[in-house]
Design a protein around this motif. Structure first.
Motif, PDB file in Angstrom:
ATOM      1  N   ILE A 592      33.864  25.504  21.263  1.00  0.00           N
ATOM      2  CA  ILE A 592      34.988  25.489  20.304  1.00  0.00           C
ATOM      3  C   ILE A 592      34.454  25.502  18.875  1.00  0.00           C
ATOM      4  CG2 ILE A 592      36.916  24.102  19.450  1.00  0.00           C
ATOM      5  CD1 ILE A 592      37.356  23.128  22.288  1.00  0.00           C
ATOM      6  N   VAL A 593      33.428  24.703  18.617  1.00  0.00           N
ATOM      7  CA  VAL A 593      32.822  24.668  17.276  1.00  0.00           C
ATOM      8  C   VAL A 593      32.262  26.041  16.924  1.00  0.00           C
ATOM      9  CG1 VAL A 593      30.965  23.672  15.891  1.00  0.00           C
ATOM     10  CG2 VAL A 593      32.336  22.204  17.379  1.00  0.00           C
ATOM     11  N   ASP A 594      31.591  26.688  17.878  1.00  0.00           N
ATOM     12  CA  ASP A 594      31.021  28.019  17.607  1.00  0.00           C
ATOM     13  C   ASP A 594      32.115  29.024  17.247  1.00  0.00           C
ATOM     14  OD1 ASP A 594      28.499  27.025  18.106  1.00  0.00           O
ATOM     15  OD2 ASP A 594      28.467  27.661  20.219  1.00  0.00           O
ATOM     16  N   CYS A 595      33.220  29.004  17.993  1.00  0.00           N
ATOM     17  CA  CYS A 595      34.306  29.955  17.739  1.00  0.00           C
ATOM     18  C   CYS A 595      34.900  29.754  16.345  1.00  0.00           C
ATOM     19  CB  CYS A 595      35.394  29.816  18.808  1.00  0.00           C
ATOM     20  SG  CYS A 595      34.890  30.337  20.460  1.00  0.00           S
ATOM     21  N   ILE A 596      35.111  28.499  15.980  1.00  0.00           N
ATOM     22  CA  ILE A 596      35.708  28.221  14.665  1.00  0.00           C
ATOM     23  C   ILE A 596      34.756  28.635  13.548  1.00  0.00           C
ATOM     24  CG2 ILE A 596      36.538  26.389  13.134  1.00  0.00           C
ATOM     25  CD1 ILE A 596      37.562  24.929  15.607  1.00  0.00           C
ATOM     26  N   VAL A 597      33.488  28.288  13.689  1.00  0.00           N
ATOM     27  CA  VAL A 597      32.509  28.625  12.640  1.00  0.00           C
ATOM     28  C   VAL A 597      32.368  30.143  12.523  1.00  0.00           C
ATOM     29  CG1 VAL A 597      30.081  28.459  11.987  1.00  0.00           C
ATOM     30  CG2 VAL A 597      31.291  26.443  12.848  1.00  0.00           C
ATOM     31  N   GLU A 598      32.310  30.844  13.652  1.00  0.00           N
ATOM     32  CA  GLU A 598      32.194  32.306  13.605  1.00  0.00           C
ATOM     33  C   GLU A 598      33.417  32.935  12.926  1.00  0.00           C
ATOM     34  OE1 GLU A 598      31.661  33.494  17.612  1.00  0.00           O
ATOM     35  OE2 GLU A 598      29.648  32.631  17.811  1.00  0.00           O
ATOM     36  N   THR A 599      34.603  32.399  13.233  1.00  0.00           N
ATOM     37  CA  THR A 599      35.820  32.930  12.619  1.00  0.00           C
ATOM     38  C   THR A 599      35.797  32.759  11.106  1.00  0.00           C
ATOM     39  OG1 THR A 599      37.100  32.438  14.619  1.00  0.00           O
ATOM     40  CG2 THR A 599      38.338  32.747  12.566  1.00  0.00           C
ATOM     41  N   ILE A 600      35.388  31.590  10.643  1.00  0.00           N
ATOM     42  CA  ILE A 600      35.387  31.329   9.199  1.00  0.00           C
ATOM     43  C   ILE A 600      34.294  32.123   8.504  1.00  0.00           C
ATOM     44  CG2 ILE A 600      35.079  29.528   7.454  1.00  0.00           C
ATOM     45  CD1 ILE A 600      36.316  27.556   9.412  1.00  0.00           C
ATOM     46  N   MET A 601      33.096  32.145   9.076  1.00  0.00           N
ATOM     47  CA  MET A 601      31.981  32.843   8.425  1.00  0.00           C
ATOM     48  C   MET A 601      32.224  34.348   8.376  1.00  0.00           C
ATOM     49  SD  MET A 601      29.907  30.621   7.302  1.00  0.00           S
ATOM     50  CE  MET A 601      28.524  31.692   6.891  1.00  0.00           C
ATOM     51  N   ALA A 602      32.949  34.888   9.356  1.00  0.00           N
ATOM     52  CA  ALA A 602      33.237  36.326   9.345  1.00  0.00           C
ATOM     53  C   ALA A 602      34.145  36.712   8.187  1.00  0.00           C
ATOM     54  CB  ALA A 602      33.873  36.734  10.674  1.00  0.00           C
ATOM     55  N   ARG A 603      34.855  35.736   7.647  1.00  0.00           N
ATOM     56  CA  ARG A 603      35.778  36.001   6.531  1.00  0.00           C
ATOM     57  C   ARG A 603      35.335  35.276   5.269  1.00  0.00           C
ATOM     58  NH1 ARG A 603      37.852  35.967  11.392  1.00  0.00           N
ATOM     59  NH2 ARG A 603      39.460  37.501  11.982  1.00  0.00           N
ATOM     60  N   ARG A 604      34.050  35.053   5.162  1.00  0.00           N
ATOM     61  CA  ARG A 604      33.504  34.300   4.034  1.00  0.00           C
ATOM     62  C   ARG A 604      33.785  34.989   2.707  1.00  0.00           C
ATOM     63  NH1 ARG A 604      28.264  34.251   1.757  1.00  0.00           N
ATOM     64  NH2 ARG A 604      27.647  35.844   3.252  1.00  0.00           N
ATOM     65  N   ASP A 605      33.628  36.299   2.633  1.00  0.00           N
ATOM     66  CA  ASP A 605      33.842  37.028   1.377  1.00  0.00           C
ATOM     67  C   ASP A 605      35.306  36.979   0.952  1.00  0.00           C
ATOM     68  OD1 ASP A 605      31.158  37.644   1.367  1.00  0.00           O
ATOM     69  OD2 ASP A 605      31.436  39.611   2.332  1.00  0.00           O
ATOM     70  N   MET A 606      36.203  37.130   1.919  1.00  0.00           N
ATOM     71  CA  MET A 606      37.630  37.086   1.586  1.00  0.00           C
ATOM     72  C   MET A 606      38.045  35.709   1.095  1.00  0.00           C
ATOM     73  SD  MET A 606      40.862  36.046   2.832  1.00  0.00           S
ATOM     74  CE  MET A 606      40.816  35.968   4.609  1.00  0.00           C
ATOM     75  N   LEU A 607      37.548  34.655   1.726  1.00  0.00           N
ATOM     76  CA  LEU A 607      37.867  33.297   1.303  1.00  0.00           C
ATOM     77  C   LEU A 607      37.349  33.013  -0.100  1.00  0.00           C
ATOM     78  CD1 LEU A 607      37.167  31.325   4.613  1.00  0.00           C
ATOM     79  CD2 LEU A 607      39.378  31.885   3.619  1.00  0.00           C
ATOM     80  N   ALA A 608      36.190  33.555  -0.413  1.00  0.00           N
ATOM     81  CA  ALA A 608      35.628  33.341  -1.750  1.00  0.00           C
ATOM     82  C   ALA A 608      36.418  34.105  -2.807  1.00  0.00           C
ATOM     83  CB  ALA A 608      34.158  33.753  -1.773  1.00  0.00           C
ATOM     84  N   GLU A 609      36.832  35.323  -2.508  1.00  0.00           N
ATOM     85  CA  GLU A 609      37.511  36.149  -3.497  1.00  0.00           C
ATOM     86  C   GLU A 609      38.928  35.672  -3.755  1.00  0.00           C
ATOM     87  OE1 GLU A 609      38.888  40.824  -4.144  1.00  0.00           O
ATOM     88  OE2 GLU A 609      37.733  40.219  -2.364  1.00  0.00           O
ATOM     89  N   TYR A 610      39.680  35.348  -2.713  1.00  0.00           N
ATOM     90  CA  TYR A 610      41.086  35.014  -2.875  1.00  0.00           C
ATOM     91  C   TYR A 610      41.338  33.527  -3.087  1.00  0.00           C
ATOM     92  CZ  TYR A 610      42.284  39.750  -1.307  1.00  0.00           C
ATOM     93  OH  TYR A 610      42.420  41.112  -1.207  1.00  0.00           O
ATOM     94  N   PHE A 611      40.521  32.647  -2.447  1.00  0.00           N
ATOM     95  CA  PHE A 611      40.836  31.220  -2.427  1.00  0.00           C
ATOM     96  C   PHE A 611      39.746  30.342  -3.031  1.00  0.00           C
ATOM     97  CE2 PHE A 611      43.041  33.135   1.254  1.00  0.00           C
ATOM     98  CZ  PHE A 611      44.346  32.883   0.877  1.00  0.00           C
TER      99      PHE A 611
END
Length: 735
Positions: A592-611
């Motif tokens: 479960i931890v791996d899935c959550i971390v992979e999901t967030i890290m895959a969208r790292r650029d979008m999170l940085a740009e928008y939020f």
């Protein structure tokens, strides 16, 4: 070649034959002329209810009336013998000969409304007259009775029901996809329906109207029966319009002269086809709106008239500043012989005799009434508990007959106006005790009896000397400007916030006086507005505030740096280990931890740009968005926030992604520790609790006053009136 033969540049070699249209096609075309959208269908149904003598009309809708439109009344009902031809074209109980057109006093008369609906929707009627022992249910399609279910006969079936009629329209325009695709969103169609119901409720104050969405526990519109027009206007259009209303009655010259002459009898007036009478409720010079609100009823029929509208707008040109508009409700009664109601398929327009003279007399009457009022701008103020404030000019009364203190500004500067008040301070105006309102923010609050501290001074000041007021050197609140964003999804979410705004609740929060925190663990606080006391859930209010602040600053957040930056995986693992629901999952906690971390890290650029959620390539959380200056969220909630980003955010849709992420961010910003203070062993408030109290009083509520557009959903369980000063006085007067 077939396309070329249909080209308009090549006319046919000879005249085309004239053919008779099929009956089904004729009916479908006629339905399109009458039923344009759900609001037009509802208008026809409301008129039928009023013709039936109803005193209560309940409307239920789903998807803006496109999936479901149901209207229930307590009128006279429909006889069972009339049900077979109820939905056929040109079947009516109000017209038999052509001469009857000149004496019509009802809304409908052509018998096309229900017929049109049966051709473009699934129509069901449940009706009961007072003489029937039971109600009768009938279903219609293409103007004829149809079985409710396969295998049944199409004849009306007995069923349970109250006196009156319930008409249900389902799947409107299901067989006309072009018309269906031309409709706007369900929310816009619902707004059009509310507009229609509101106008008919104003014109019929003795009839109770209720309009709600299917499945909603509370109606969006509700009016009492046996009311009066000014009261309904105040209820539906707001107190700001209701307190500035003027009223006038205008009639034809002949009617006026005969009314004044006692020698004339009334019988001659009734025989005059040119007689008319009009009643108008309109705002004075103190009310200004960006858009004109104009309600026009001619012989109780909601119609439109560009000539009347322009004439009345011209009356206000010399009264209101440029760009400002009034509220006008006009009801015009004309002899039926002088009105042609059959000039428009939806009866939206009518023609009548002496139109120019009637419009001129109505305009002159409104202008005279406005001129008789004081045209100076008026400003209101409230009286302090310590005594009344003198009034320099003539006192005026509001709609309930209570005196109001007013300052009349005739172009004098504010300082001169205040000095003039002081000059006549010997003239005292008595204000009843139950109408006195505390307006000073410096008056003592509940929290002044407890140590409440600025979080920046927790360690710099002794707890015994900490007070309730903020320090004198506290920084002035900085304006939070709306960021420029061209994303359609963000614009849609911002528009949704504006549409969901509840005006009265927003006014309460905008003009509230903070009384104190009642229960920090349950997030309960007390607010005062006018003479009423409200118990509010400041956690729910804060969640909505932070959501709107996040949407307001989208793509342009300040950054809350985390030093040292915590590892993302460690934070998520900490939250997953503490989550009880993971025990029943098919996946292991590490997976479960791996899935959550992979999901967030895959969208790292979008999170940085928008939020402004910055994470290093090796998974270190470097910063978070800072939504509000002088407010720091409880970082103990950070593991839970990062864990919820995985399963709670819809990453597949842009609109849902932004909305769900901002909801999670707002939930993270809600004040309060993970462990309630009541469960701690120490009975003394900790520094963190005192800092939280300070932030709630001096940061959260002042920003709610400035930025929160409160939605109606907060009224269901998060805002409750607990006391009213006039009501308390009435209770104690009986003791």
């Amino acid at each position: 070649m077939a396309l070329q033969s249909c080209s308009p540049s090549q006319p046919p070699s000879g005249p085309l034959p004239i053919r008779r249209l099929q009956e089904a096609l004729i009916n479908r075309i006629a339905a399109g002329e009458i039923i344009h959208r759900p609001a037009s269908a509802l208008k026809e149904l409301i008129e039928n209810c009023l013709d039936a003598g109803s005193t209560s009309i309940r409307i239920t809708l789903k998807d803006g009336g496109m999936k479901l439109l149901q209207i229930q009344d307590n009128g006279c009902g429909i006889r069972k013998n009339d049900l077979p031809i109820l939905a056929e074209r040109f079947t009516t109980s109000k017209l038999s000969t052509f001469s009857d057109l000149s004496h019509l006093t009802t809304y409908g008369f052509r018998g096309e409304a229900l017929a049109s609906m049966s051709h473009v929707a699934h129509l069901t009627v449940v009706t009961k007259t007072k003489t029937d022992n039971c109600a009768w249910k009938a279903c219609y399609m293409d103007g004829k009775l149809t079985p409710a279910k396969a295998g049944l006969t199409p004849d009306p079936k007995p069923c349970a029901g109250n006196d009156g009629t319930t008409i249900t329209i389902e799947d409107l325009f299901y067989n006309t996809p072009t018309r269906l695709s031309a409709l706007r969103s369900s929310s816009e169609e619902y707004a059009r329906i509310l507009d229609v119901v509101t106008k008919y409720a104003v014109h019929n104050p003795t009839v109770s109207f209720v309009c709600k969405k299917a499945g909603s526990p509370s109606p969006d519109l509700s009016t009492p029966s046996s009311s009066e027009t000014p009261q309904v206007i105040r209820l539906l259009y707001g107190h700001s319009i209701g307190k500035e209303l003027l009223h006038t009655t205008i009639s034809s010259p002949k009617k006026s002269r005969r009314h004044e002459d006692n020698d004339e009898d009334d019988g001659g007036e009734r025989d005059d086809p040119e007689s008319w009478i009009a009643e108008a409720h309109f705002t004075n010079a103190n009310y200004q709106a960006k858009k004109l609100v104009f309600l026009l009823f001619i012989n109780h029929r909601l119609v439109e008239s560009s000539r009347i509208k322009k004439a009345l707008e011209a009356v206000y040109n010399g009264v209101l500043p440029k760009g400002a508009s009034p509220f006008i409700y006009l009801s015009l009664l004309i002899d039926p012989r002088s009105v042609d109601v059959n000039v428009h398929p939806t009866k939206r327009e009518v023609h009548f005799l002496n139109e120019d003279d009637i419009i001129e007399r109505i305009s002159d009457s409104l202008q005279e009434t406005l001129a008789s009022q004081n045209q100076s701008r008026v400003f209101e103020y409230q009286t302090l508990l310590t005594g009344g404030i003198a009034e320099p000019g003539q006192s005026m009364k509001n709609g309930k007959g209570k005196e109001k203190d007013r300052i009349i500004d005739d172009g004098v500067a504010e300082e001169e106006a205040l000095s003039s008040i002081a000059a006549v301070s010997d003239v005292k105006k008595k204000t009843l005790s139950q109408h006195k309102v505390r307006t000073s923010l410096q008056d003592r609050t509940l929290d002044s009896m407890f140590p409440v501290a600025n979080p920046d001074q927790i360690h710099a000041a002794d707890s015994s000397s900490i007070g309730a007021d903020p320090p004198q050197n506290a920084s002035k609140p900085k304006d939070i400007k709306e960021s420029e964003c061209y994303l359609t999804s963000v614009k849609y979410l911002r528009d949704s916030v504006t549409k969901r705004k509840h005006n009265h609740l927003s006014e309460i929060l905008e003009k509230h006086i903070f009384v104190g925190i009642v229960d920090l663990d349950r997030c309960l606080s007390l607010l005062q507005h006018s003479t009423k006391l409200y118990l509010v859930n400041h956690g729910a209010l804060a969640e909505e505030l932070f959501y709107q602040l996040g949407l307001r600053q989208f793509g342009d957040y300040s950054r809350l740096k985390l030093e040292p930056p915590p590892p993302l995986r460690a934070m998520v693992k900490l939250a997953v280990d503490a989550e009880e629901g993971t025990k029943n999952s098919r996946l292991s906690k590490d997976r479960i931890v791996d899935c959550i971390v992979e999901t967030i890290m895959a969208r790292r650029d979008m999170l940085a740009e928008y939020f402004s959620v910055h994470m290093s390539p090796d998974g270190m959380v470097e910063s978070l968005p800072l939504l509000l200056r002088d407010y720091t969220p409880n970082l103990d909630k950070l593991p839970s926030f990062l864990m919820r980003l995985g399963p709670q955010v819809n990453w597949t849709s842009e609109n849902d992604c932004f909305d769900s992420f901002l909801r999670e961010l707002a939930y993270f910003y809600i004040p309060g520790p993970l462990i309630p203070a009541s469960k701690l062993s120490s009975s003394q408030p900790s520094n963190e609790e005192r800092a939280e109290r300070w932030q709630i009083q001096h940061v959260l509520f002042p920003n709610m006053r400035r930025y929160l557009a409160a939605p109606k959903s907060l009224l269901d369980r998060d805002v409750m009136q607990v006391a009213s000063l006039p009501d308390l006085y009435r209770v104690f007067e009986r003791c």
